[in-house]
Scaffold this active site. Structure first.
Site, mmCIF file in Angstrom:
data_model
loop_
_atom_site.group_PDB
_atom_site.id
_atom_site.type_symbol
_atom_site.label_atom_id
_atom_site.label_comp_id
_atom_site.label_asym_id
_atom_site.label_seq_id
_atom_site.Cartn_x
_atom_site.Cartn_y
_atom_site.Cartn_z
ATOM 1 C CB SER A 123 7.027 -65.037 22.551
ATOM 2 O OG SER A 123 7.701 -64.486 21.771
ATOM 3 C CE LYS A 176 6.088 -60.616 22.569
ATOM 4 N NZ LYS A 176 7.268 -61.824 22.097
ATOM 5 C CB SER A 192 4.147 -62.771 19.285
ATOM 6 O OG SER A 192 5.168 -63.347 19.919
#
Length: 473
Positions: free
Chosen positions: A127, A130, A311
Site C-alpha cells: 500500500s 498509494k 489506506s
C-alpha cells in the site's frame, strides 16, 4: 534555513499531531465515529493495507489550495552517518524481515542520501503504492479538483441517465457522516426530483452510465480473496459506499456496484415523488445532454488525505483512473499506470517505478525505496505546494489511520517515537513496507522508506523500530 522557516515547519507538524490527539479525545468523549481516520485490519493474519465528447464530466477544477501550508525542512544538523548506519544495519539484519530488504534515508531539504541499502531495487510496495498514486493525482488534477456525479436528460422524453463520475466515495442512503464530507446520492436524488417536477414530470425511465472507466474492473496481480474479503470492490465509474452493501463494514461487496447504485437512486427518487420504471438499464449518455442535477466530492486534497490515512484501496484506484483521463490515457488499470508514471517522470521521480494497479494490492507492482522517499520529500517541500496533502495524509505513529490501530509503535524500541513519525504502511502477504518522514532529535526533517517483500510472517514491529531509529538520530 532561517530560524523563522524552521519554526513554521515545526509548528505545522506539531499542530497536525495535536489536532489528531484532540480529535481522538473528542471521539472518546462523544462517541464520534473515527472511521475516516482509523483502520482495523485483522489481528490474526496479514491483510491488504486497508474522452471523447460524449464522456461524463468527472472532475471540476478550481484554483490552488493549501497555499499557506509551509512544510519546510528544519535547519538542525544532519544525523551522524556512522552512528545511524550502524544502528540501521543492525536492525535490517533482523530475520523477521526475510532475505530481501531495501532501505533509504534522505535529507528532505537537499535530497542528500544519509543511508541506503538496496535503495534502487524495485520491490513489491504493497500500500505504499498509494503515495505514488496520490502524488500523481495531485500533480495532474490539482489539489482543489472535485469528482462529479451527474444526472442528465435521456435520449427520449421522460428518461434520465445517472452518470458515474468515478467518485467511488459517493455516499449511499445509509452512510453516516464522515470526514471528508462525501458527496451524497440522496442529495443528488433531491436535486433531480426538484428539476423533474419543475418540468412537470412525475414518472421516468432511469438509465445509468459507467462509460467513464473502461477495461477489466479487476487488476492483474489481485488475489482471488481480495473482493470476497472486502479489501476492494471491482472498479467502476459508478458506485456508492465503495461497493459495500453496508457502509459500516468492508464486506460483503455487492456483485454489481453500478446497478446497485442505480437501484438505490431509483428508491430515493420514489421517496421524493418521482416514480421510476421497474427496469433500470445501462446506457451511454448522449454528448451534450442537458444536466438535471449534480453533486461534487470533497476537494481532491481531502480525498488524498483520506486515501493515505485510511489506506483506501477503492479510492486509490479511482484516482489512478482520473489521472489517466487527464493525461489522455484510457481510464483502465493499464492506462492509469502509464499516466501515473508519466506524471512522476515530469516531476523527476519516474525511475524505479513499475505499476499494475494504483492501490498496491497487486503483487506485480515494483517501486524502489529511493523513489518512495523522494516523493515523500517533495510532498514536504515548499517547492511543491500541490503535493502537500501527501505529507498531511500520512498516518501519525500511535494516533491515526494504519499507525493508530493499537498494533504499531507499541514495542519498547519504538513507542518513544509515537507522534514523531508520519508514514504510509504497506501490508500484504509476505510484504511489509513503511515510507514517510520524521523530525530528528536535532530538528532535521528526513524522509525514509523501508521495504521487505519476502517476509516469513510479519515484520511490522521491525519497520517501526527502523523508523524510530531514524527519528531519534
Amino acid at each position: 534555513m532561517a530560524r523563522h522557516d524552521r519554526l513554521v515547519m515545526l509548528t505545522t507538524l506539531a499542530v497536525l499531531q495535536a489536532l489528531t490527539i484532540v480529535i481522538g479525545v473528542y471521539a472518546m468523549a462523544t462517541g464520534f465515529n473515527l472511521g475516516a481516520l482509523t483502520s482495523q485490519p485483522s489481528p490474526t493474519r496479514p491483510t491488504a493495507s486497508p474522452a471523447d465528447g460524449s464522456s461524463p464530466v468527472p472532475v471540476v477544477t478550481a484554483g490552488p489550495v493549501l497555499a499557506q501550508l509551509s512544510v519546510k525542512s528544519g535547519d538542525g544538523p544532519l544525523p551522524t552517518k556512522g552512528t545511524l548506519t550502524q544502528q540501521l544495519t543492525r536492525a535490517l539484519g533482523d530475520k523477521a524481515l526475510g532475505d530481501r530488504v531495501g532501505a533509504i534515508v534522505l535529507d528532505a531539504a537537499t535530497g542528500t542520501q544519509i543511508f541506503a541499502s538496496n535503495a534502487d531495487v524495485g520491490m513489491t510496495p504493497a500500500s505504499t503504492t498509494k503515495i505514488i498514486t496520490c502524488a500523481a493525482a495531485l500533480a495532474s488534477l490539482g489539489p482543489d479538483s472535485h469528482l462529479s456525479t451527474r444526472v442528465v436528460q435521456g435520449s427520449k422524453p421522460g428518461t434520465a441517465v445517472l452518470v458515474g463520475g468515478g467518485d467511488t466515495f459517493l455516499a449511499g442512503p445509509s452512510a453516516k457522516e464522515t470526514y471528508p464530507k462525501q458527496a451524497s446520492l440522496a442529495t443528488l436524488a433531491n436535486r433531480t426530483a426538484a428539476t423533474l417536477k419543475a418540468q412537470g414530470l412525475q414518472k421516468i425511465s432511469l438509465y445509468y452510465d459507467t462509460s467513464l472507466f473502461v477495461g477489466n474492473p479487476i487488476a492483474p496481480g489481485w488475489k482471488q480473496n481480495y473482493i470476497p474479503d472486502g479489501e476492494v470492490a471491482p472498479v467502476y465509474a459508478l458506485a456508492i459506499d465503495e461497493g459495500r452493501q453496508d457502509p459500516r463494514y468492508n464486506q460483503p461487496r455487492v456483485a454489481n456496484p453500478p446497478q446497485y447504485a442505480a437501484a438505490a437512486f431509483a428508491r430515493l427518487l420514489a421517496k421524493k415523488g418521482i416514480a421510476v420504471g421497474k427496469t433500470i438499464r445501462p446506457t451511454k449518455a448522449a454528448a451534450g445532454a442537458a444536466e438535471l442535477a449534480r453533486v461534487d466530492s470533497a476537494p481532491l486534497y481531502a480525498l488524498v488525505e483520506h486515501t493515505l490515512t485510511r489506506s483506501d484501496n477503492d479510492l486509490a484506484e479511482a484516482l489512478a483512473r482520473h489521472v489517466a483521463i487527464k493525461e489522455g490515457q484510457p481510464a483502465s488499470f493499464e492506462g492509469g499506470n502509464k499516466a501515473v508514471i508519466a506524471v512522476l517522470r515530469r516531476l523527476g521521480v519516474g525511475e524505479g517505478i513499475s505499476l499494475a494497479d494504483g492501490s498496491g494490492l497487486s503483487i506485480r507492482n515494483r517501486i524502489s525505496p529511493h523513489a518512495l522517499a523522494k516523493v515523500v520529500a517533495m510532498a514536504g517541500s515548499a517547492k511543491y505546494p500541490d503535493l502537500h496533502a501527501v505529507a498531511t495524509g500520512l498516518p501519525i505513529a500511535g494516533f491515526s489511520g494504519t499507525l493508530g490501530n493499537g498494533r504499531r509503535f507499541t514495542a519498547a524500541d519504538s513507542k518513544d517515537q509515537v507522534g514523531n513519525v508520519r508514514a504510509k504502511t504497506g501490508t500484504i502477504n509476505n510484504v511489509n513496507t513503511l515510507a514517510g518522514l520524521a523530525t530528528t532529535k536535532e530538528g532535521r526533517l528526513v524522509t525514509f522508506a523501508f521495504m521487505a517483500d519476502r517476509v516469513p510472517v510479519i515484520a511490522e514491529p521491525v519497520l517501526d523500530r527502523l523508523a524510530a531509529i531514524v527519528a531519534r538520530s
